[in-house]
Design a protein around this motif. Structure first.
Motif, short mmCIF file in Angstrom:
data_model
loop_
_atom_site.label_atom_id
_atom_site.label_comp_id
_atom_site.label_asym_id
_atom_site.label_seq_id
_atom_site.Cartn_x
_atom_site.Cartn_y
_atom_site.Cartn_z
N TRP A 1 0.82 -1.21 0.00
CA TRP A 1 0.00 0.00 0.00
C TRP A 1 0.86 1.26 0.00
O TRP A 1 0.54 2.25 -0.67
CB TRP A 1 -0.93 0.01 1.21
N GLU A 2 1.96 1.24 0.72
CA GLU A 2 2.84 2.41 0.75
C GLU A 2 3.43 2.67 -0.63
O GLU A 2 3.59 3.82 -1.04
CB GLU A 2 3.95 2.21 1.79
N LEU B 1 -10.15 13.79 1.46
CA LEU B 1 -10.79 12.70 2.20
C LEU B 1 -10.47 11.36 1.57
O LEU B 1 -10.56 11.18 0.36
CB LEU B 1 -12.32 12.90 2.20
N TRP B 2 -10.07 10.41 2.42
CA TRP B 2 -9.89 9.01 2.01
C TRP B 2 -11.09 8.21 2.47
O TRP B 2 -11.53 8.32 3.61
CB TRP B 2 -8.62 8.42 2.63
N ALA C 1 -0.43 2.98 6.09
CA ALA C 1 0.24 3.58 4.94
C ALA C 1 -0.32 4.97 4.64
O ALA C 1 0.42 5.91 4.34
CB ALA C 1 0.11 2.67 3.72
N ILE C 2 -1.64 5.13 4.72
CA ILE C 2 -2.26 6.44 4.47
C ILE C 2 -1.82 7.45 5.51
O ILE C 2 -1.52 8.61 5.20
CB ILE C 2 -3.80 6.30 4.46
N GLN C 3 -1.74 7.02 6.76
CA GLN C 3 -1.29 7.92 7.82
C GLN C 3 0.14 8.36 7.59
O GLN C 3 0.51 9.51 7.87
CB GLN C 3 -1.40 7.22 9.19
N ALA C 4 0.97 7.48 7.05
CA ALA C 4 2.37 7.81 6.81
C ALA C 4 2.54 8.74 5.61
O ALA C 4 3.39 9.64 5.63
CB ALA C 4 3.18 6.53 6.60
N LYS C 5 1.74 8.54 4.56
CA LYS C 5 1.94 9.29 3.31
C LYS C 5 1.03 10.51 3.20
O LYS C 5 1.38 11.49 2.54
CB LYS C 5 1.70 8.36 2.12
N ARG D 1 -8.31 13.63 5.91
CA ARG D 1 -9.32 12.99 6.75
C ARG D 1 -9.67 11.63 6.16
O ARG D 1 -9.43 11.36 4.98
CB ARG D 1 -10.56 13.87 6.84
N ARG D 2 -10.23 10.75 7.01
CA ARG D 2 -10.58 9.41 6.53
C ARG D 2 -11.99 9.06 6.98
O ARG D 2 -12.43 9.41 8.07
CB ARG D 2 -9.60 8.36 7.06
#
Length: 237
Positions: A138-139, A155-156, A167-171, A176-177
């Motif tokens: 994912w990353e 927004l994700w 992975a979303i938090q890192a990139k 927002r999610r």
């Protein structure tokens, strides 16, 4: 439809080119597009040849089918390297397909990201094939769209897969999610007997499709009273 048996071609020193088709072209473009479509859908080169022969009376060789298919490579590479833009919403999900190689079917994950731009237009941003749906995969998918210039996503919308969320938090730490409603519905229905799905599913959708949390709580309260006589208010009569 079929072969043109008698087509006079002028012979000139500079070479003759008609306005109807390209030089050395043997088939109409629509037929090549049909061949590509069948091949992409998983039809074997042999079966494609049989279908084309049934339609036109001429069977293309497997090498011809493969060569026509590879004309998609330039289009694919252009899409894969297209510059990114600012996006309002992105959907990310992984799904598994059965891929046949070595004469055996193997489950293979496809990680896909679909974005909606500021005009409300939907577009597939990227998809990757990997051995498993893990954090590294994912990353890599997120890094791919970042390298093409996608830096802002409001927004994700995802399921609850831990590797994806990490992975979303890192990139994209500032985005927002939101939990995907479809996945949430499926998660809830997984705890309910299948014979009750037809009754429960419309009620679940009604909760999620309210304008806000307060309206959803109110609807849920009213719904529970209507289905449970002991919780109904006394009649004014």
């Amino acid at each position: 439809m079929g072969t043109i048996e008698d087509l006079p071609v002028p012979r000139t020193r500079q070479g003759f080119k008609t306005q109807l088709f390209e030089r050395y072209q043997r088939r109409q473009a629509e037929l090549d597009e049909a061949i590509c479509g069948m091949f992409v859908q998983g039809v074997s080169t042999q079966r494609v040849g049989e279908v084309v022969e049934a339609l036109t009376g001429i069977e293309p060789s497997p090498s011809t089918v493969s060569r026509v298919f590879h004309t998609l490579e330039d289009e694919y590479q252009a899409w894969k390297t297209a510059p990114g833009i600012a996006l309002r919403v992105c959907f990310a999900d992984g799904t598994y397909f059965t891929v046949i190689y070595d004469h055996e079917g193997h489950k293979m994950p496809i990680l896909a990201i679909v974005g909606i731009n500021l005009k409300g237009e939907r577009q597939v941003l990227t998809f990757t094939v990997g051995d498993r749906e893990n954090h590294t995969a994912w990353e890599a998918a997120l890094e791919d769209i970042q390298q093409r210039g996608v830096q802002t996503i409001d927004l994700w919308i995802t399921d609850g897969h831990p590797a994806m969320l990490k992975a979303i938090q890192a990139k994209f730490s500032t985005s927002r999610r939101q939990r995907c409603v479809k996945h949430k519905l499926e998660n809830v229905l997984g705890y309910i007997p299948h014979k009750q799905h037809d009754q429960v599913e419309p009620e679940l959708k009604a909760i999620f499709y309210q304008d806000g949390r307060e309206q959803a709580d109110t609807w849920l309260l009213l719904s529970s009273r209507s289905t449970n006589p002991s919780t109904r208010p006394p009649s004014s009569a």
